[in-house]
Design a protein around this motif. Structure first.
Motif, PDB file in Angstrom:
ATOM      1  N   HIS A  42       0.833  -1.207   0.000  1.00  0.00           N
ATOM      2  CA  HIS A  42       0.000   0.000   0.000  1.00  0.00           C
ATOM      3  C   HIS A  42       0.865   1.254   0.000  1.00  0.00           C
ATOM      4  N   GLU A  45       2.775   1.520  -3.541  1.00  0.00           N
ATOM      5  CA  GLU A  45       1.966   1.722  -4.733  1.00  0.00           C
ATOM      6  C   GLU A  45       1.156   3.016  -4.711  1.00  0.00           C
ATOM      7  N   HIS A  49      -2.758   1.185  -5.318  1.00  0.00           N
ATOM      8  CA  HIS A  49      -2.724   0.004  -4.464  1.00  0.00           C
ATOM      9  C   HIS A  49      -3.932  -0.905  -4.644  1.00  0.00           C
ATOM     10  N   CYS A  53      -2.168  -4.440  -5.275  1.00  0.00           N
ATOM     11  CA  CYS A  53      -2.139  -5.269  -4.062  1.00  0.00           C
ATOM     12  C   CYS A  53      -3.340  -6.201  -3.948  1.00  0.00           C
TER      13      CYS A  53
END
Length: 78
Positions: A42, A45, A49, A53
């Motif tokens: 998190h 990115e 995210h 993720c």
């Protein structure tokens, strides 16, 4: 009157308890490690995210279903 368990039966019960509780703690720790990786993802990115993720989130949610330590009293009642 109920018969008292033998020493071997008690040792087997204690060994089984230890094994099950150890397995529960392993699942908890595995979920913790995935959560830490998810936090790193998190942060790295940023606004992307959600896409980057997604796989970690799905894996973490699966792990959370079983990542609970119930303790030995719960084990004995099963």
């Amino acid at each position: 009157m109920s018969k008292l368990p033998s020493t071997e039966e008690l040792q087997a019960t204690l060994k089984d308890r230890d094994h099950q509780i150890r397995e529960q703690w392993i699942k908890v720790y595995e979920a913790r490690l995935v959560r830490e990786e998810l936090t790193k993802c998190h942060r790295a990115e940023g606004v992307n995210h959600y896409e980057a993720c997604h796989d970690l989130v799905q894996h973490y949610l699966e792990l959370l279903k079983d990542a609970k330590v119930k303790g030995w009293r719960q084990i004995d009642r099963e």
